[in-house]
Design a protein around this motif. Structure first.
Motif, PDB file in Angstrom:
ATOM      1  N   LYS A  22      34.237  50.284  40.723  1.00 31.89           N
ATOM      2  CA  LYS A  22      34.896  49.561  41.805  1.00 31.89           C
ATOM      3  C   LYS A  22      36.224  49.007  41.293  1.00 31.89           C
ATOM      4  O   LYS A  22      36.292  48.507  40.164  1.00 31.89           O
ATOM      5  N   PRO A  23      37.269  49.064  42.110  1.00 32.05           N
ATOM      6  CA  PRO A  23      38.549  48.489  41.663  1.00 32.05           C
ATOM      7  C   PRO A  23      38.446  46.973  41.577  1.00 32.05           C
ATOM      8  O   PRO A  23      37.789  46.320  42.392  1.00 32.05           O
ATOM      9  N   GLY A  24      39.120  46.434  40.580  1.00 28.77           N
ATOM     10  CA  GLY A  24      39.086  44.993  40.378  1.00 28.77           C
ATOM     11  C   GLY A  24      40.395  44.469  39.842  1.00 28.77           C
ATOM     12  O   GLY A  24      41.335  45.224  39.591  1.00 28.77           O
ATOM     13  N   THR A  25      40.432  43.166  39.664  1.00 25.37           N
ATOM     14  CA  THR A  25      41.600  42.480  39.123  1.00 25.37           C
ATOM     15  C   THR A  25      41.177  41.685  37.910  1.00 25.37           C
ATOM     16  O   THR A  25      40.148  41.022  37.920  1.00 25.37           O
ATOM     17  N   ARG A  26      41.964  41.775  36.855  1.00 21.22           N
ATOM     18  CA  ARG A  26      41.733  41.007  35.627  1.00 21.22           C
ATOM     19  C   ARG A  26      42.607  39.766  35.688  1.00 21.22           C
ATOM     20  O   ARG A  26      43.762  39.822  36.107  1.00 21.22           O
ATOM     21  N   TYR A  27      42.057  38.632  35.267  1.00 20.98           N
ATOM     22  CA  TYR A  27      42.759  37.344  35.277  1.00 20.98           C
ATOM     23  C   TYR A  27      42.788  36.761  33.871  1.00 20.98           C
ATOM     24  O   TYR A  27      41.923  37.059  33.042  1.00 20.98           O
ATOM     25  N   GLN A  28      43.770  35.886  33.650  1.00 22.22           N
ATOM     26  CA  GLN A  28      43.870  35.199  32.374  1.00 22.22           C
ATOM     27  C   GLN A  28      44.266  33.743  32.623  1.00 22.22           C
ATOM     28  O   GLN A  28      44.989  33.431  33.575  1.00 22.22           O
ATOM     29  N   LEU A  29      43.802  32.877  31.727  1.00 22.85           N
ATOM     30  CA  LEU A  29      44.150  31.459  31.764  1.00 22.85           C
ATOM     31  C   LEU A  29      44.369  30.972  30.345  1.00 22.85           C
ATOM     32  O   LEU A  29      43.515  31.174  29.471  1.00 22.85           O
ATOM     33  N   ARG A  30      45.512  30.340  30.118  1.00 21.93           N
ATOM     34  CA  ARG A  30      45.783  29.664  28.841  1.00 21.93           C
ATOM     35  C   ARG A  30      45.273  28.249  28.969  1.00 21.93           C
ATOM     36  O   ARG A  30      45.582  27.551  29.930  1.00 21.93           O
ATOM     37  N   LEU A  31      44.462  27.817  28.004  1.00 19.51           N
ATOM     38  CA  LEU A  31      43.901  26.462  28.038  1.00 19.51           C
ATOM     39  C   LEU A  31      44.821  25.500  27.308  1.00 19.51           C
ATOM     40  O   LEU A  31      45.559  25.884  26.412  1.00 19.51           O
ATOM     41  N   GLY A  32      44.733  24.235  27.714  1.00 17.43           N
ATOM     42  CA  GLY A  32      45.510  23.204  27.057  1.00 17.43           C
ATOM     43  C   GLY A  32      46.940  23.136  27.535  1.00 17.43           C
ATOM     44  O   GLY A  32      47.797  22.538  26.888  1.00 17.43           O
ATOM     45  N   GLN A  33      47.224  23.738  28.663  1.00 17.54           N
ATOM     46  CA  GLN A  33      48.599  23.692  29.195  1.00 17.54           C
ATOM     47  C   GLN A  33      48.673  22.756  30.359  1.00 17.54           C
ATOM     48  O   GLN A  33      47.767  22.470  31.036  1.00 17.54           O
TER      49      GLN A  33
END
Length: 163
Positions: A152-163
């Motif tokens: 299934k098509p999907g989206t990858r996400y990212q989050l930098r912590l401590g910002q």
């Protein structure tokens, strides 16, 4: 999270966790790949393996427990390496629409930075799961590209912590 607590997975959670997974199996299968019959047939061994993996520090498994000790969700950090981990979560069908996923991800973000000393999280969801996209974006995750999630098509996400 009113009347709900995020707690680290323990051995004595096995029965409640199995009940959660069985009760929500069809619901989850509508938006994420099914765990398969083998998962349920060998649940006790799988649970023990998760606890052993958690002890190594490579994963951090959590449950959302209601005031009666019933599981209403899971929030996991897996593949911990080089200050990063992959986030996954599931909320029981009966508990959706109450903001639990947004609140749980917010809380796990804080724990990831403080208790687990992580600096980044990644997550992925299928493109046909708008609720999950909202949970991630409301928690500061940004889309970083497409991904195939079991066909299934999907989206990858990212989050930098401590910002």
């Amino acid at each position: 999270m009113k009347n709900v607590n995020l707690t680290r997975l323990r051995d004595d959670h096995a029965a409640a966790l199995l009940t959660f997974e069985l009760e929500n199996r069809a619901y989850f299968a509508r938006s994420v790949p099914d765990r398969g019959d083998d998962y349920f047939a060998h649940f006790a061994a799988r649970h023990a393996a998760l606890l052993a993996e958690q002890e190594t520090g490579l994963c951090h498994f959590h449950l959302l427990l209601d005031e009666h000790g019933a599981v209403v969700g899971r929030v996991n950090l897996v593949d911990v390496m080089d200050g990063s981990a992959d986030l996954g979560y599931r909320i029981a069908e009966r508990a959706t629409g109450r903001g639990l996923a947004v609140a749980a991800v917010r809380e796990i973000r804080a724990r990831a930075a403080t208790e687990y000393a992580l600096t980044a999280l990644t997550a992925a969801t299928t493109t046909d799961n708008p609720a999950s996209h909202k949970v991630l974006t409301r928690n500061g995750f940004v889309p970083v590209g497409g991904i195939d999630l079991d066909g299934k098509p999907g989206t990858r996400y990212q989050l930098r912590l401590g910002q």
